[in-house]
Design a protein around this motif. Sequence first.
Motif, mmCIF file in Angstrom:
data_model
loop_
_atom_site.group_PDB
_atom_site.id
_atom_site.type_symbol
_atom_site.label_atom_id
_atom_site.label_comp_id
_atom_site.label_asym_id
_atom_site.label_seq_id
_atom_site.Cartn_x
_atom_site.Cartn_y
_atom_site.Cartn_z
ATOM 1 N N ILE A 119 51.942 18.283 39.829
ATOM 2 C CA ILE A 119 52.064 17.031 40.570
ATOM 3 C C ILE A 119 52.688 15.959 39.684
ATOM 4 C CG2 ILE A 119 50.774 15.150 41.660
ATOM 5 C CD1 ILE A 119 48.734 17.265 42.588
ATOM 6 N N ARG A 120 52.174 15.857 38.469
ATOM 7 C CA ARG A 120 52.680 14.839 37.540
ATOM 8 C C ARG A 120 54.150 15.077 37.193
ATOM 9 N NH1 ARG A 120 48.782 15.156 34.349
ATOM 10 N NH2 ARG A 120 49.630 16.646 32.853
ATOM 11 N N ALA A 121 54.513 16.341 36.950
ATOM 12 C CA ALA A 121 55.898 16.648 36.598
ATOM 13 C C ALA A 121 56.845 16.327 37.751
ATOM 14 C CB ALA A 121 56.020 18.117 36.199
ATOM 15 N N CYS A 122 56.444 16.661 38.976
ATOM 16 C CA CYS A 122 57.294 16.371 40.145
ATOM 17 C C CYS A 122 57.490 14.872 40.324
ATOM 18 C CB CYS A 122 56.679 16.979 41.398
ATOM 19 S SG CYS A 122 56.797 18.784 41.501
ATOM 20 N N ARG A 123 56.436 14.109 40.126
ATOM 21 C CA ARG A 123 56.545 12.659 40.263
ATOM 22 C C ARG A 123 57.439 12.070 39.189
ATOM 23 N NH1 ARG A 123 50.108 11.523 41.542
ATOM 24 N NH2 ARG A 123 50.225 11.817 43.820
ATOM 25 N N THR A 153 68.916 20.750 42.972
ATOM 26 C CA THR A 153 68.521 19.454 42.394
ATOM 27 C C THR A 153 67.158 19.562 41.730
ATOM 28 O OG1 THR A 153 69.762 18.310 44.135
ATOM 29 C CG2 THR A 153 68.150 17.014 42.897
ATOM 30 N N VAL A 154 66.232 20.233 42.394
ATOM 31 C CA VAL A 154 64.899 20.445 41.814
ATOM 32 C C VAL A 154 65.021 21.206 40.506
ATOM 33 C CG1 VAL A 154 62.657 21.532 42.133
ATOM 34 C CG2 VAL A 154 63.777 20.396 44.069
ATOM 35 N N LEU A 155 65.860 22.245 40.497
ATOM 36 C CA LEU A 155 66.024 23.078 39.317
ATOM 37 C C LEU A 155 66.649 22.316 38.156
ATOM 38 C CD1 LEU A 155 65.505 25.958 38.367
ATOM 39 C CD2 LEU A 155 67.781 26.585 39.178
ATOM 40 N N PHE A 211 60.594 17.705 32.647
ATOM 41 C CA PHE A 211 59.334 16.965 32.710
ATOM 42 C C PHE A 211 58.109 17.873 32.636
ATOM 43 C CE2 PHE A 211 62.590 14.322 34.576
ATOM 44 C CZ PHE A 211 62.341 13.087 34.000
ATOM 45 N N LEU A 212 58.338 19.144 32.354
ATOM 46 C CA LEU A 212 57.225 20.076 32.182
ATOM 47 C C LEU A 212 56.811 20.130 30.711
ATOM 48 C CD1 LEU A 212 58.440 23.024 34.435
ATOM 49 C CD2 LEU A 212 56.500 21.512 34.890
ATOM 50 N N PRO A 213 55.533 20.272 30.434
ATOM 51 C CA PRO A 213 55.083 20.362 29.039
ATOM 52 C C PRO A 213 55.442 21.709 28.427
ATOM 53 C CG PRO A 213 53.233 20.703 30.520
ATOM 54 C CD PRO A 213 54.404 20.333 31.388
ATOM 55 N N ALA A 214 55.285 21.809 27.118
ATOM 56 C CA ALA A 214 55.557 23.067 26.420
ATOM 57 C C ALA A 214 54.712 24.187 27.013
ATOM 58 C CB ALA A 214 55.257 22.904 24.932
ATOM 59 N N GLY A 215 55.334 25.332 27.168
ATOM 60 C CA GLY A 215 54.630 26.480 27.709
ATOM 61 C C GLY A 215 54.891 26.720 29.180
ATOM 62 N N PHE A 216 55.546 25.774 29.857
ATOM 63 C CA PHE A 216 55.838 25.925 31.286
ATOM 64 C C PHE A 216 57.344 25.841 31.508
ATOM 65 C CE2 PHE A 216 51.454 24.714 31.209
ATOM 66 C CZ PHE A 216 50.881 25.360 32.281
ATOM 67 N N THR A 217 57.866 26.779 32.286
ATOM 68 C CA THR A 217 59.299 26.789 32.583
ATOM 69 C C THR A 217 59.529 27.071 34.062
ATOM 70 O OG1 THR A 217 59.549 29.161 32.126
ATOM 71 C CG2 THR A 217 59.840 27.655 30.262
ATOM 72 N N VAL A 218 60.705 26.681 34.543
ATOM 73 C CA VAL A 218 61.165 27.007 35.897
ATOM 74 C C VAL A 218 62.507 27.706 35.749
ATOM 75 C CG1 VAL A 218 61.880 26.110 38.126
ATOM 76 C CG2 VAL A 218 60.025 25.001 36.897
#
Length: 213
Positions: free
Chosen positions: A28-32, A77-79, A85-92
């Motif tokens: 939620i935080r990253a999307c915002r 656009t999302v990609l 805005f994602l913290p370390a350890g998370f990827t898309v």
Amino acid sequence: MSRRIRLVVSRGEEGKYLSHLDVMRLWIRACRRAGLHLKYSDGFTPRPKITIAAPLPVGVMAKSDYVEIECEELPRTVLSLLPSFLPAGFTVSGAIEIDKEAPALQALVQSAEYDVQVLCNFSQAQIQQRVDDFMVCEQVLFRKNKDGNIKEFNIRAQVHDVKIHSIQNDILHLSCCLQCSGEGAGRADELCLALGLPKPVHIVRTCLNLQSH
């Protein structure tokens, strides 16, 4: 116009000890912060429409999981915006648009595949015999303590397949396919205990198998 976007995501070493609630807050935080125009639920306490396909147990990493969000932006656009805005350890690693009338993401999950490493001093033949004995059974009762309550269930019903790959330097490498649906979700650490093995030192969920629709 809002869109339903399915993301292909991963969780690495840095994020494996976060709880499911923490991970939801993280998305939620990253999307915002990425400035995405999220769609919110109706009711007195509107929440962003973000869905995680299947919660990960604490301590487990993931290579190819799914998260769905509803927003106004196109998948490309999302990609381009979200990963920064994602913290370390998370990827898309991917994003596609899904038909809004398609079944809910969580309802599509059928099973999950895992790579597991266990520190043990058994031979590969000994472990294979245990796996063979386990797989020919229709019922293997397993007990676990949850918040002081003892729960007993048939763990064999949650296991679709187990494969032994190798033992190197007392590290057993195995893979398994476990049930992951509304009827129950198998856990790789519990499977190892049911096989008479120590608790794993490393677990990665390599993929989620979704029902075609």
